[in-house]
Design an enzyme around this catalytic site. Structure first.
Site, mmCIF file in Angstrom:
data_model
loop_
_atom_site.group_PDB
_atom_site.id
_atom_site.type_symbol
_atom_site.label_atom_id
_atom_site.label_comp_id
_atom_site.label_asym_id
_atom_site.label_seq_id
_atom_site.Cartn_x
_atom_site.Cartn_y
_atom_site.Cartn_z
ATOM 1 N N LYS A 280 0.833 -1.210 0.000
ATOM 2 C CA LYS A 280 0.000 0.000 0.000
ATOM 3 C C LYS A 280 0.864 1.255 0.000
ATOM 4 O O LYS A 280 2.016 1.228 0.412
ATOM 5 C CB LYS A 280 -0.877 0.021 1.270
ATOM 6 C CG LYS A 280 -2.033 -0.938 1.249
ATOM 7 C CD LYS A 280 -2.868 -0.796 2.518
ATOM 8 C CE LYS A 280 -4.026 -1.770 2.536
ATOM 9 N NZ LYS A 280 -5.007 -1.573 1.479
ATOM 10 N N ARG A 354 -10.647 -11.136 1.411
ATOM 11 C CA ARG A 354 -11.520 -12.144 0.792
ATOM 12 C C ARG A 354 -10.869 -13.529 0.820
ATOM 13 O O ARG A 354 -11.570 -14.539 0.847
ATOM 14 C CB ARG A 354 -11.870 -11.712 -0.642
ATOM 15 C CG ARG A 354 -10.683 -11.576 -1.548
ATOM 16 C CD ARG A 354 -10.960 -10.771 -2.807
ATOM 17 N NE ARG A 354 -10.990 -9.324 -2.555
ATOM 18 C CZ ARG A 354 -11.252 -8.418 -3.484
ATOM 19 N NH1 ARG A 354 -11.506 -8.778 -4.733
ATOM 20 N NH2 ARG A 354 -11.245 -7.138 -3.183
HETATM 21 N N1 BES Z 1 -8.308 -3.597 4.095
HETATM 22 C C1 BES Z 1 -8.406 -3.190 2.747
HETATM 23 C C2 BES Z 1 -9.681 -2.426 2.450
HETATM 24 C C3 BES Z 1 -9.785 -1.047 3.042
HETATM 25 C C4 BES Z 1 -9.371 0.046 2.326
HETATM 26 C C5 BES Z 1 -10.366 -0.858 4.259
HETATM 27 C C6 BES Z 1 -9.506 1.308 2.850
HETATM 28 C C7 BES Z 1 -10.502 0.414 4.795
HETATM 29 C C8 BES Z 1 -10.080 1.491 4.086
HETATM 30 C C9 BES Z 1 -8.397 -4.395 1.827
HETATM 31 O O1 BES Z 1 -7.640 -5.463 2.253
HETATM 32 C C10 BES Z 1 -7.801 -3.947 0.532
HETATM 33 O O2 BES Z 1 -6.656 -3.600 0.528
HETATM 34 N N2 BES Z 1 -8.608 -3.956 -0.521
HETATM 35 C C11 BES Z 1 -8.174 -3.515 -1.783
HETATM 36 C C12 BES Z 1 -8.697 -4.473 -2.822
HETATM 37 C C13 BES Z 1 -8.131 -4.256 -4.190
HETATM 38 C C14 BES Z 1 -6.669 -4.654 -4.211
HETATM 39 C C15 BES Z 1 -8.907 -5.084 -5.176
HETATM 40 C C16 BES Z 1 -8.721 -2.116 -2.008
HETATM 41 O O3 BES Z 1 -9.838 -1.827 -1.608
HETATM 42 O O4 BES Z 1 -7.986 -1.293 -2.566
HETATM 43 MN MN MN Z 2 -5.632 -5.323 1.678
#
Ligand code: BES
Ligand code: MN
Ligand code: ZN
Length: 498
Positions: A280, A354
């Protein structure tokens, strides 16, 4: 917190403070007028002088008002009389309790008007008050070493007016509201902890401690070997880059003599989400300590069921792991086999929630559940779609989706359903495995749910995406305790089924 009811005779009540409402533009609310009669018009005089306009949330503490047993009167602004619905009522109540918490007052009678009965019946009246008190008095379990402000001493609230016919319902509301507040505190305390304290092992210890506290609660913890025995290949792929060992937590609450099929709650317990190799961006990455909010919500919902002694069986499943980049970490393009036997191409290691949920959802089958609900901070796309106001609901069952949305409305913890039709599943096509773990930018919250749907066929299942609702960022940074009010209401409703 201890709760009682008043019906009339506020002037002679033995409390340290009486809270009275004033509508916008210096208008005494009707309960306040009755109180003012006993006080010989003193409150009206003060308000008419122009010192308290009654704007929403405004408060003014008066002392030694004549004619009242209580030594203090706290005026609280109710805003416009015309639009005094449940929402402003909640705000005024929170403002009053917040102001009381800044004093040394231990007992208070609250005489704020009630909104129309169809907005707030006696049960929800009692329940909302106990919930509001709990969340207003909540203090973050911080690790600051400086001198902290004195803790509130408020211990008794006398609320009303409630007619004698409604007293039983209101008291049941108080009991449930206290249980919701306790559950929200469990959730918030856990979610607010930093990732170096709240690890998967820590979550498992907390679950164990919970099971010690309640006779109707059993716990079973799988360590890495146990998870491997269950062939949870997706879960193992997420955890393999972390130095923190994973845990799979099973909580089984059997209330009453319930032989009915259980409600199974499944929580995403990523104690820190760096994104893994698909790392991230640095801004606000610290907030990914909240990525176990789903797990905390499961522990909270079970706390509620146990505290309220609900006659239900509720099973909680938590997949707890940390998502880290490392030499051993899973890589984009890696293919793993889930516990269900299906193969998954991991195209983005940041779509880890997921993955852990898929194996946990498969595990849920052995309980022959009535319904399965997973709770997860799953996608940024859900935050884009619904903001911080609604939890996202996606489901393969219309009745279940409707019940969850209705529970959110009643509990003032709202949720909104998003469509989950088969087209979204087609976005998960992979050339190399049964499917990929991402489905492109479009409909990102729903394609995540479509991934989960591959593992819940034949089950009545719903997915709650709480990425936008579980915590605040910025100056108010911290866990909100949502969707515990919604889940608690849902469980209460389940007890009413034949
Ligand atoms: N934990 C995150 C989702 C999230 C993002 C929660 C912002 C709270 C605030 C999740 O694991 C994630 O990183 N999801 C990705 C999925 C993508 C790679 C398809 C996302 O939402 O960017
Ligand atoms: Mn994630
Ligand atoms: Zn995540």
């Amino acid at each position: 917190m201890q709760f009682d009811l008043w019906s009339k005779g506020l002037a002679t009540l033995d409390v340290e403070c009486i809270v009275a409402g004033v509508f916008d533009e210096y208008e005494l609310a009707s309960e306040t007028r009755a109180l003012d009669a006993a006080a010989g018009g003193r409150i009206k005089t003060i308000v008419a002088r122009g010192d308290f306009a009654g704007r929403m949330g405004e408060t003014l503490l008066l002392t030694d008002v004549p004619g009242l047993k209580a030594a203090r009167v706290l005026l609280v602004g109710l805003g416009a009389a015309r639009s005094f619905t449940r929402k402003p009522w909640r705000r005024a109540y929170a403002a009053a309790i917040g102001a009381l918490a800044r004093t040394r007052v231990r007992s208070a009678a609250i005489a704020i008007e009630r909104p129309a009965a169809r907005e707030l019946d006696d049960y929800y009246f009692g329940r909302a008050i106990a919930e509001i008190a709990g969340s207003t008095l909540y203090r973050i379990n911080d690790l600051k070493t400086g001198k902290s402000p004195p803790l509130p001493v408020l211990e008794r609230i006398v609320a009303g007016p409630v007619r004698s016919a409604g007293a039983v319902s209101a008291r049941r509301g108080f009991a449930h509201g206290n249980a919701v507040a306790a559950a929200m505190t469990v959730q918030r305390d856990l979610a607010n902890l930093p990732g170096n304290v709240c690890t998967p092992v820590y979550l498992a210890e907390r679950a164990r401690a919970m099971a010690k506290k309640f006779r109707a609660l059993r716990v079973q913890i799988l360590d890495e070997a146990g998870i491997r025995r269950e062939k949870m290949g997706c879960f193992l792929a997420v955890t393999q880059g972390s130095a923190q060992p994973p845990r799979f937590i099973v909580l089984d609450y059997r209330g009453g003599k319930s032989e009915r099929a259980p409600v199974v709650l499944v929580g995403k317990g990523i104690t820190f989400d760096t994104g893994g190799i698909s790392l991230k961006d640095p801004p606000a990455m610290d907030e990914m300590k909240f990525d176990m909010s789903g797990a905390a919500a499961v522990l909270a919902a079970i706390t509620f069921a146990a505290e309220a002694a609900l006659p239900l069986r509720v099973v909680g499943l938590i997949a707890a792991a940390e998502n880290m980049p490392d030499g051993r970490a899973v890589k984009p393009g890696d293919i793993v086999t889930s516990a269900s036997g299906q193969t998954v191409e991991i195209l983005n290691t940041d779509a880890e929630g997921r993955l852990v949920l898929s194996d946990a959802l498969h595990y849920a089958r052995r309980f022959e559940p009535a319904v399965v609900i997973d709770i997860a901070t799953l996608t940024g796309a859900c935050v884009v779609a619904l903001g911080a106001h609604h939890t996202g609901v996606m489901s393969n069952d219309d009745t279940l989706a409707r019940d969850l949305v209705a529970a959110g409305l009643r509990a003032d913890d709202r949720a909104w359903r998003l469509p989950l039709t088969e087209e979204y599943g087609e976005q998960l096509k992979s050339n190399f495995a049964d499917f990929a773990n991402i489905g492109g930018r479009e409909g990102g919250a729903i394609t995540a749910a479509a991934f989960l749907a591959k593992f819940t066929q034949g089950l009545k299942w719903a997915h709650l995406d709480i990425a936008g609702t579980a915590y605040h960022g910025g100056a108010q940074k911290g866990s909100t305790g949502r969707p515990t009010p919604l889940l608690s209401d849902f469980l209460v409703q389940r007890t009413r089924r034949p």
